[in-house]
Design an enzyme around this catalytic site. Structure first.
Site, PDB file in Angstrom:
ATOM      1  N   HIS A  18       0.840  -1.199   0.000  1.00 50.14           N
ATOM      2  CA  HIS A  18       0.000   0.000   0.000  1.00 50.14           C
ATOM      3  C   HIS A  18       0.878   1.254   0.000  1.00 50.14           C
ATOM      4  CE1 HIS A  18      -3.657   2.351   1.001  1.00 50.14           C
ATOM      5  NE2 HIS A  18      -2.790   3.126   1.632  1.00 50.14           N
ATOM      6  N   GLU A  19       1.838   1.295   0.912  1.00 47.54           N
ATOM      7  CA  GLU A  19       2.712   2.464   0.999  1.00 47.54           C
ATOM      8  C   GLU A  19       3.648   2.551  -0.198  1.00 47.54           C
ATOM      9  OE1 GLU A  19       1.868   4.592   3.040  1.00 47.54           O
ATOM     10  OE2 GLU A  19       0.616   3.361   4.335  1.00 47.54           O
ATOM     11  N   HIS A  22       1.969   4.619  -2.864  1.00 47.46           N
ATOM     12  CA  HIS A  22       2.120   6.051  -2.588  1.00 47.46           C
ATOM     13  C   HIS A  22       3.534   6.517  -2.935  1.00 47.46           C
ATOM     14  CE1 HIS A  22      -1.752   6.347  -0.761  1.00 47.46           C
ATOM     15  NE2 HIS A  22      -1.449   5.681   0.332  1.00 47.46           N
TER      16      HIS A  22
END
Length: 419
Positions: A18-19, A22
């Site tokens: 998920h990170e 980003h």
């Protein structure tokens, strides 16, 4: 210990990807990433590479990518500050020391009159001889305060300097990578174990049941029921369930020969609804095909996405309550159960959790990725951003409410599993 390791691997993988979404799209947009963190709270491990600090933190409650331009990220050199500057050969400041004594004869000390460390990149003030000086600042200059070095972030490297599209993609990429992770895991499982074909082949027959009494055997391929062709197991099962107590003629293929078997499904009742059963067991044949494994990854990701959205709709409409939700404790207990059935079941569970994380983060709620995307949408429609302070207040309230929800859900989990 096995459960702890499984939980750390599953949870860590979901947060990492998920990170990573980003991080990658922030870097693609030219945004400086200050920190890439897995977990929250006190730092357990940290390593700096380039301009980014990579950390693992104590509490397994998520993670974050801290981008330049956050409210807590800016450094203002206010008038009256006494700073020390280390200059390169071109008299451009490479380091700016704040709030500390520097034992270095090459340091230029000055009292700041004005400074711009974002756009103009300069510092003006008076040196120790009370001469007015203006010093240009390098784009990669470091602020040194209390022994900690921080690279300055020129405005064009900050999050808010980017277009709505670039900012939106940097935020959307987190949930997107959760869906990509789920697809990759499902496809890998299918590649290793094979893709279910769902052919209507009987795996086993229970003694004393209608199918056994009619002469059905393991390995029979059901081709039709009452003259209607059967395409897959779901159609076979559905047809039998819909005809409780009705005599059926099944056309089956056995060892290259076609046979007709007549049987009457038993009538069973569940929740006031009758359905038929003939007493057979099913285990789908599998096919190892890379292309079909990719298709399987897509279809599984789609099917679970639809299922989770449906359950979310039930929660919104009140068809089940908050007591049905699970937090970290519930996920830990579920992981403990799944891990007992092997690595592939654990991987499948991780993929489902990844989809769930992606969907939850896309909800248009304050403090979530979806909430930030909502503000970007409003900005695109208005042609100008929402007031930063107002947006920040909304997200702050959202964080507080989410923490309250997390406490309630965790308490429910504790009561459910330990009392």
């Amino acid at each position: 210990m096995q459960t702890v390791i499984a939980f750390i691997l599953v949870f860590g993988s979901l947060v990492f990807f998920h990170e990573l979404g980003h991080f990658i799209f922030a870097k693609r947009a030219g945004i400086m990433v200050r920190e890439f963190a897995i977990g929250m709270g006190p730092k357990v491990f940290g390593m700096t590479k380039g301009e980014t600090l990579y950390t693992i933190r104590l509490l397994p409650l998520g993670g974050y990518v801290r981008m330049a331009g956050d409210e807590m990220d800016t450094v203002d050199l206010q008038p009256g500050y006494r700073v020390g500057l280390i200059l390169n050969r071109d008299n451009v400041a490479e380091k700016i020391y704040l709030n500390q004594k520097v034992q270095n004869p090459n340091v230029l000390f000055m009292e700041v009159e004005r400074a711009d460390l974002e756009k103009g990149l300069w510092v003006e003030g008076y040196d120790e001889d009370e001469q007015f000086v203006r010093i240009n600042v390098s784009r990669t200059a470091k602020i040194v305060e209390n022994g900690t070095e921080t690279i300055i972030a020129p405005y064009d490297r900050q999050f808010n300097s980017k277009t709505v599209g670039q900012r939106s993609m940097a935020i959307f990429a987190g949930p997107l990578f959760n869906f990509i992770l789920a697809f990759v895991v499902f496809a890998f499982i299918a590649l290793m174990q094979g893709v279910p074909t769902f052919e209507p082949v009987i795996y086993d027959v229970k003694e004393g049941e209608p199918a056994a009494e009619a002469g059905m055997q393991a390995g029979d391929y059901v081709k039709a029921i009452d003259g209607k062709p059967i395409e897959d197991w779901q159609e076979l099962s559905g047809t039998i369930q819909d005809k409780p107590g009705e005599e059926l003629t099944l056309l089956v293929e056995r060892n290259g020969q076609e046979l007709e078997l007549t049987m009457t499904p038993k009538v069973l009742n569940e929740s006031g609804k009758e359905y038929g059963q003939i007493g057979v067991m099913y285990q789908s044949p599998v096919e190892k095909n890379p292309l079909k494994a990719l298709v399987f990854g897509v279809t599984q990701t789609y099917d679970y996405t639809v299922l989770i959205l449906s359950l979310l709709g039930d929660l919104i409409t009140g068809q089940f309550t908050i007591d049905a939700l699970s937090g970290p404790v519930g996920i830990y207990k579920a992981t403990e159960t799944v891990a007992k059935y092997g690595v592939y079941n654990l991987m499948n569970w991780a993929a489902v959790l990844s989809i769930n994380l992606g969907i939850m983060n896309l909800l248009p709620l304050p403090a979530l990725d979806g909430g930030r995307l909502l503000f970007f949408g409003i900005e695109a429609l208005r042609g100008k951003p929402v007031d930063r302070q107002k947006e920040g207040m909304v997200h702050f309230v959202g964080i507080v409410l989410l923490m309250i929800l997390m406490v309630v859900v965790t308490w429910n989990d504790i009561q459910r599993f330990f009392f």
